[in-house]
Motif scaffolding. Structure first.
Motif, PDB file in Angstrom:
ATOM      1  N   ASN A 182       0.829  -1.210   0.000  1.00  0.00           N
ATOM      2  CA  ASN A 182       0.000   0.000   0.000  1.00  0.00           C
ATOM      3  C   ASN A 182       0.861   1.256   0.000  1.00  0.00           C
ATOM      4  O   ASN A 182       0.563   2.230  -0.699  1.00  0.00           O
ATOM      5  N   LEU A 183       1.922   1.228   0.826  1.00  0.00           N
ATOM      6  CA  LEU A 183       2.821   2.392   0.894  1.00  0.00           C
ATOM      7  C   LEU A 183       3.542   2.605  -0.433  1.00  0.00           C
ATOM      8  O   LEU A 183       3.697   3.752  -0.878  1.00  0.00           O
ATOM      9  N   LEU A 184       3.974   1.506  -1.055  1.00  0.00           N
ATOM     10  CA  LEU A 184       4.645   1.629  -2.349  1.00  0.00           C
ATOM     11  C   LEU A 184       3.693   2.175  -3.405  1.00  0.00           C
ATOM     12  O   LEU A 184       4.061   3.047  -4.203  1.00  0.00           O
ATOM     13  N   ASN A 185       2.450   1.650  -3.396  1.00  0.00           N
ATOM     14  CA  ASN A 185       1.455   2.145  -4.350  1.00  0.00           C
ATOM     15  C   ASN A 185       1.147   3.616  -4.092  1.00  0.00           C
ATOM     16  O   ASN A 185       0.992   4.407  -5.031  1.00  0.00           O
ATOM     17  N   GLN A 186       1.051   3.953  -2.788  1.00  0.00           N
ATOM     18  CA  GLN A 186       0.786   5.342  -2.430  1.00  0.00           C
ATOM     19  C   GLN A 186       1.942   6.244  -2.856  1.00  0.00           C
ATOM     20  O   GLN A 186       1.732   7.357  -3.348  1.00  0.00           O
ATOM     21  N   LYS A 187       3.169   5.736  -2.683  1.00  0.00           N
ATOM     22  CA  LYS A 187       4.339   6.516  -3.086  1.00  0.00           C
ATOM     23  C   LYS A 187       4.344   6.738  -4.597  1.00  0.00           C
ATOM     24  O   LYS A 187       4.643   7.838  -5.067  1.00  0.00           O
ATOM     25  N   VAL A 188       3.998   5.688  -5.342  1.00  0.00           N
ATOM     26  CA  VAL A 188       3.939   5.819  -6.798  1.00  0.00           C
ATOM     27  C   VAL A 188       2.908   6.873  -7.189  1.00  0.00           C
ATOM     28  O   VAL A 188       3.153   7.733  -8.049  1.00  0.00           O
ATOM     29  N   ARG A 189       1.721   6.822  -6.510  1.00  0.00           N
ATOM     30  CA  ARG A 189       0.679   7.805  -6.814  1.00  0.00           C
ATOM     31  C   ARG A 189       1.126   9.214  -6.452  1.00  0.00           C
ATOM     32  O   ARG A 189       0.899  10.173  -7.203  1.00  0.00           O
ATOM     33  N   LEU A 190       1.768   9.353  -5.270  1.00  0.00           N
ATOM     34  CA  LEU A 190       2.227  10.673  -4.835  1.00  0.00           C
ATOM     35  C   LEU A 190       3.313  11.209  -5.750  1.00  0.00           C
ATOM     36  O   LEU A 190       3.326  12.404  -6.073  1.00  0.00           O
ATOM     37  N   ASP A 191       4.241  10.318  -6.156  1.00  0.00           N
ATOM     38  CA  ASP A 191       5.295  10.750  -7.074  1.00  0.00           C
ATOM     39  C   ASP A 191       4.703  11.245  -8.389  1.00  0.00           C
ATOM     40  O   ASP A 191       5.120  12.283  -8.917  1.00  0.00           O
ATOM     41  N   ALA A 192       3.721  10.493  -8.882  1.00  0.00           N
ATOM     42  CA  ALA A 192       3.070  10.901 -10.132  1.00  0.00           C
ATOM     43  C   ALA A 192       2.330  12.227  -9.947  1.00  0.00           C
ATOM     44  O   ALA A 192       2.355  13.105 -10.819  1.00  0.00           O
ATOM     45  N   GLN A 193       1.676  12.370  -8.774  1.00  0.00           N
ATOM     46  CA  GLN A 193       0.936  13.593  -8.486  1.00  0.00           C
ATOM     47  C   GLN A 193       1.884  14.786  -8.373  1.00  0.00           C
ATOM     48  O   GLN A 193       1.602  15.873  -8.890  1.00  0.00           O
ATOM     49  N   LEU A 194       3.015  14.566  -7.690  1.00  0.00           N
ATOM     50  CA  LEU A 194       3.989  15.650  -7.527  1.00  0.00           C
ATOM     51  C   LEU A 194       4.598  16.042  -8.870  1.00  0.00           C
ATOM     52  O   LEU A 194       4.779  17.230  -9.158  1.00  0.00           O
ATOM     53  N   LYS A 195       4.927  15.031  -9.682  1.00  0.00           N
ATOM     54  CA  LYS A 195       5.483  15.337 -10.998  1.00  0.00           C
ATOM     55  C   LYS A 195       4.474  16.122 -11.839  1.00  0.00           C
ATOM     56  O   LYS A 195       4.841  17.037 -12.567  1.00  0.00           O
ATOM     57  N   SER A 196       3.203  15.733 -11.712  1.00  0.00           N
ATOM     58  CA  SER A 196       2.159  16.444 -12.446  1.00  0.00           C
ATOM     59  C   SER A 196       1.972  17.859 -11.915  1.00  0.00           C
ATOM     60  O   SER A 196       1.866  18.824 -12.669  1.00  0.00           O
ATOM     61  N   GLU A 197       1.968  17.974 -10.564  1.00  0.00           N
ATOM     62  CA  GLU A 197       1.720  19.274  -9.940  1.00  0.00           C
ATOM     63  C   GLU A 197       2.841  20.258 -10.231  1.00  0.00           C
ATOM     64  O   GLU A 197       2.608  21.449 -10.420  1.00  0.00           O
ATOM     65  N   PHE A 198       4.094  19.742 -10.239  1.00  0.00           N
ATOM     66  CA  PHE A 198       5.228  20.635 -10.437  1.00  0.00           C
ATOM     67  C   PHE A 198       5.784  20.548 -11.860  1.00  0.00           C
ATOM     68  O   PHE A 198       6.930  20.903 -12.099  1.00  0.00           O
ATOM     69  N   ASN A 199       4.943  20.068 -12.773  1.00  0.00           N
ATOM     70  CA  ASN A 199       5.295  20.116 -14.176  1.00  0.00           C
ATOM     71  C   ASN A 199       5.389  21.576 -14.613  1.00  0.00           C
ATOM     72  O   ASN A 199       4.608  22.421 -14.169  1.00  0.00           O
ATOM     73  N   LEU A 200       6.338  21.876 -15.478  1.00  0.00           N
ATOM     74  CA  LEU A 200       6.513  23.265 -15.916  1.00  0.00           C
ATOM     75  C   LEU A 200       5.256  23.827 -16.560  1.00  0.00           C
ATOM     76  O   LEU A 200       4.995  25.035 -16.480  1.00  0.00           O
ATOM     77  N   ASN A 201       4.452  22.947 -17.166  1.00  0.00           N
ATOM     78  CA  ASN A 201       3.223  23.414 -17.805  1.00  0.00           C
ATOM     79  C   ASN A 201       2.213  23.933 -16.795  1.00  0.00           C
ATOM     80  O   ASN A 201       1.266  24.638 -17.146  1.00  0.00           O
TER      81      ASN A 201
END
Length: 515
Positions: A182-201
């Motif tokens: 669950n933590l690994l899945n959550q980390k993957v989701r958070l990483d994806a969310q952070l990458k999306s949130e802090f995307n230059l676009n």
């Protein structure tokens, strides 16, 4: 009497074995290590010939070897389908099987080579399901040297207790495994969310100066170069630092922020590099510093210009050597950390004043990014305002559709000393106080509301306004002194003659305040 004593000694020995097994199983969370230790106790103290623990893999319904002892060849790859051999039959029926003589049992497949007919005249087999809440977890098997006088019922009861002892470690391991997944899945989701949130676009702004910022971020993000971000407070320096990190090769590693100006001088070394237990009063346990926590990732040093000269020296060493010692420690700790620094201070001026080290400045200023103030990027104001309107609509459950033209004019005329942060706070306040679908000028903070926009343009001259203010002050003083002019003059730090002149000039009736 001897028979009774022998039974008692046997019972005590078995209880002692069970106690040792329980203690062994509680020492480690590693199932293979725990089960091998438990089987070793059975091998040395219960004198089993061989033993194995199989766990059920729910993904393919196979029983896979987890631990073993006493086999001639390594049986690690041995697995059983449900119903296959004695082990598979035990799992399928969830019931134990006792075989007095394995040579007479066709279901005894001897896949693990635990019985060698040339060496072993005969063996007995005892196998039990490991069950929790009617759910099969695995199977425990043991091979015993054949003894025609052995009480197999009593033996079975003993190994049932052994199997029961294996339940709790398996359950705990399964819980930890699920939590880890669950933590690994959550980390993957958070990483994806952070990458999306802090995307230059997602960084708002299309002015020419911001386009230059985007180009620089794109150039430096995937390198390990040290970056210095400069700009006024509130321009979004941390947002740019996060965009660099989450678009870099270190994005899956930590991003650690340190506000250098918010940490007391006495604690900043401990915050940066950590401390050993007992290093100073209050250091009751070892603490890792920010650089150690950021190992493999990025450390963001905000307000770098606030560092003391002593801390600057130690920071310079970390930047040069990527190593340090904890406070009170002797061990040198090496880290792999990318440094992004930010400041709103004039570092060049601080260098001239002797407050900032020149060598540290050149170490930090490898790649510089300047964030322009909001007043210099007027074309971005409306874009940002609309962005924050949507953001706080979602956050506060509002349905505000637009900003009125007079309110837009107010936003565009204001000089925004607090930059983007002030604009965001302004829009959140406006969303909160707005009760319809349009933000008007009166929803904006008073600092943005000029006299013209709020219909409070002065109708009197400056001189008249000063006279009115002066008259009010004299009246207040006379009220306080109950009409005594001399006291009123002292209260206003003036003379009695001047106050009498003003009283006459403004037509103030002193007698109204006496009594």
């Amino acid at each position: 009497m001897d028979k009774f004593k022998k039974q008692r000694d046997t019972l005590i020995r078995k209880l002692s074995i069970l106690e040792d097994i329980n203690q062994t199983l509680s020492r480690s969370l590693n199932l293979k290590e725990s089960f091998n230790a438990a089987l070793n106790i059975l091998f040395t103290r219960a004198k089993i010939k061989a033993g194995a623990v199989f766990l059920l893999d729910e993904s393919d319904s196979l029983l896979r070897m987890e631990a073993h002892i006493g086999y001639d060849s390594p049986p690690d790859k041995v697995k059983y389908r449900l119903g296959e051999g004695l082990t598979g039959r035990i799992a399928q029926n969830k019931s134990p099987i006792v075989v007095p003589k394995v040579s007479k049992e066709p279901l005894f497949l001897n896949m693990m080579k635990g019985w060698n007919p040339r060496k072993d005249r005969e063996l007995s087999f005892v196998g039990l399901p490991i069950i929790s809440d009617y759910q099969l977890l695995g199977v425990l098997n043991v091979l015993l040297r054949y003894n025609p006088t052995r009480d197999l019922d009593t033996t079975l009861k003993f190994y049932k207790l052994v199997a029961s002892a294996l339940v709790q470690p398996i359950r705990l391991s399964n819980i930890l495994l699920r939590e880890r997944e669950n933590l690994l899945n959550q980390k993957v989701r958070l990483d994806a969310q952070l990458k999306s949130e802090f995307n230059l676009n997602n960084i708002v702004g299309n002015s020419r100066s911001m386009q230059e910022v985007y180009e620089k971020v794109a150039q430096v993000a995937r390198a390990d170069t040290t970056v210095l971000i400069r700009g006024e407070s509130g321009t979004g320096k941390e947002l740019i630092a996060q965009a660099i990190h989450y678009n870099s090769l270190r994005s899956h590693k930590p991003f650690v922020r340190v506000n250098c100006g918010a940490i007391p001088e006495t604690l900043i070394e401990s915050e940066f590099f950590g401390h050993e237990k007992g290093a100073f009063t209050g250091a009751v346990k070892l603490k890792k510093g920010k650089f150690e926590l950021a190992d493999g990732g990025t450390i963001f040093l905000d307000e770098i210009g606030e560092l003391s000269p002593m801390t600057q020296v130690k920071l310079l060493r970390v930047l040069q050597e990527q190593e340090f010692e904890r406070v009170g420690g002797q061990e040198t700790i090496r880290v792999d950390v990318r440094v992004i620094a930010a400041t709103n201070a004039d570092l060049e001026k601080l260098i001239e004043m002797g407050k900032f080290r020149e060598d540290l400045y050149y170490r930090l200023n490898v790649f510089s990014i300047f964030l322009p103030p909001l007043r210099e990027r007027k074309t971005d104001i409306l874009l940002l305002a609309d962005h924050f309107l949507l953001k706080y609509n979602r956050k506060h459950g509002k349905a505000i559709r637009r900003i009125s033209t007079p309110a837009i004019d107010m936003l565009m005329r204001y000089h925004w000393p607090g930059n983007v942060r002030e604009l965001e706070n302004c829009m959140e306040r406006a969303v909160l106080v707005c009760e319809d679908q349009v933000i008007h000028g009166y929803h904006l903070p008073p600092t943005l509301q000029t006299a013209e926009s709020s219909n409070t343009t002065p109708r009197v001259s400056l001189q008249k306004a000063v006279e009115n203010y002066e008259k009010d002050m004299i009246i207040d003083a006379l009220k306080s002194t109950r009409g005594i002019v001399a006291k009123a003059a002292r209260l206003l730090d003036s003379t009695e003659r001047i106050i009498n002149y003003k009283i006459k000039k403004y037509g103030i009736e002193v007698k109204r305040f006496k009594g």
